[in-house]
Design an enzyme around this catalytic site. Structure first.
Site, PDB file in Angstrom:
ATOM      1  N   VAL A  72       0.793  -1.183   0.068  1.00 45.95           N
ATOM      2  CA  VAL A  72      -0.096  -0.047   0.071  1.00 45.95           C
ATOM      3  C   VAL A  72       0.931   1.238   0.007  1.00 45.95           C
ATOM      4  O   VAL A  72       2.155   1.144   0.356  1.00 45.95           O
ATOM      5  CB  VAL A  72      -1.015  -0.091   1.336  1.00 45.95           C
ATOM      6  CG1 VAL A  72      -2.039  -0.994   1.240  1.00 45.95           C
ATOM      7  CG2 VAL A  72      -0.072  -0.122   2.528  1.00 45.95           C
ATOM      8  N   SER A  73       0.317   2.324  -0.481  1.00 52.83           N
ATOM      9  CA  SER A  73       1.381   3.468  -0.654  1.00 52.83           C
ATOM     10  C   SER A  73       1.441   4.421   0.401  1.00 52.83           C
ATOM     11  O   SER A  73       2.680   4.728   0.729  1.00 52.83           O
ATOM     12  CB  SER A  73       0.579   4.510  -1.598  1.00 52.83           C
ATOM     13  OG  SER A  73       0.383   3.885  -3.008  1.00 52.83           O
ATOM     14  N   THR A  74       0.502   4.207   1.286  1.00 50.83           N
ATOM     15  CA  THR A  74       0.594   5.149   2.897  1.00 50.83           C
ATOM     16  C   THR A  74       0.322   4.251   4.075  1.00 50.83           C
ATOM     17  O   THR A  74      -0.218   3.376   4.132  1.00 50.83           O
ATOM     18  CB  THR A  74      -0.235   6.313   2.784  1.00 50.83           C
ATOM     19  OG1 THR A  74      -1.657   5.707   2.778  1.00 50.83           O
ATOM     20  CG2 THR A  74      -0.224   7.307   1.574  1.00 50.83           C
TER      21      THR A  74
END
Length: 204
Positions: free
Chosen positions: A25-27
């Protein structure tokens, strides 16, 4: 962060190898749960997960997942964009796995390069990536040719033309004018103005 399953819902093997999962996931505030559940359901023996942008080349857990693969194993992701957002990168990564006798699976897109259909899909992807590179190359060449036809060379255009620099030099001859004022007039920094003036002084 690596999760290792001691027991598998399915065999966890592909042509004598194992499934190695990768989740991303990005964050930090996004959850990995849905991806981890999906990877566990298809019987991944090991799962590597991390919080990192898909555009980043430095993804330590992905590097570990790829390093853990052996001939006959498969890298498994929930969706293609979890591996990367660039089509050329995806194609290059899957092609490298294939050369080393490893497979690739994407659960959501139902792609499995161990199957004939999965192989065909990635051949199509590879053709699209090549087409994209050719278009980019052709656009670049066309732009350079158009620029040369108009008397421009490739590369970044100068911040100030020779004519503007000579005008700036005349303005600075006024004892009341400052370098800052002249730089603001032409919309450049003091450093850019100094550099340009130095160049025209050197050229005579």
């Amino acid at each position: 962060m690596m999760n290792t399953r001691s027991s598998l819902d399915q065999s966890g093997t592909t042509a004598g190898g194992v499934r190695v999962g990768y989740a991303r996931v990005s964050t930090e505030d996004q959850s990995l749960d849905a991806q981890l559940d999906a990877l566990n359901r298809v019987g991944c023996h090991r799962i590597y997960s991390e919080h990192a942008s898909g555009a980043k080349s430095d993804r330590p857990e992905l590097a570990q997942a790829l390093k853990a693969l052996r001939k006959g194993d498969s890298l498994v992701v929930w969706r293609l964009d979890r591996l990367g957002r660039s089509l050329p990168y995806l194609v290059a990564t899957v092609a490298k796995l294939a050369r080393e006798g490893m497979g690739f699976e994407s659960i959501d897109e139902r792609i499995d390069t161990a199957s004939a259909g999965g192989t065909l899909i990635f051949h199509i992807f590879a053709s699209l990536a090549q087409f994209e590179r050719q278009l980019t190359s052709e656009r670049t060449k066309a732009g350079l040719a158009a620029g040369r036809a108009r008397g421009r060379m490739g590369g970044r255009p100068p911040a100030l033309t020779t004519k503007q620099l000579r005008e700036a030099k005349l303005l600075l001859a006024d004892p009341h004018a400052t370098v800052t004022d002249v730089a603001v007039t032409y919309g450049v920094s003091r450093a850019t103005l100094y550099k340009g003036l130095k160049q025209i002084a050197a050229s005579g």
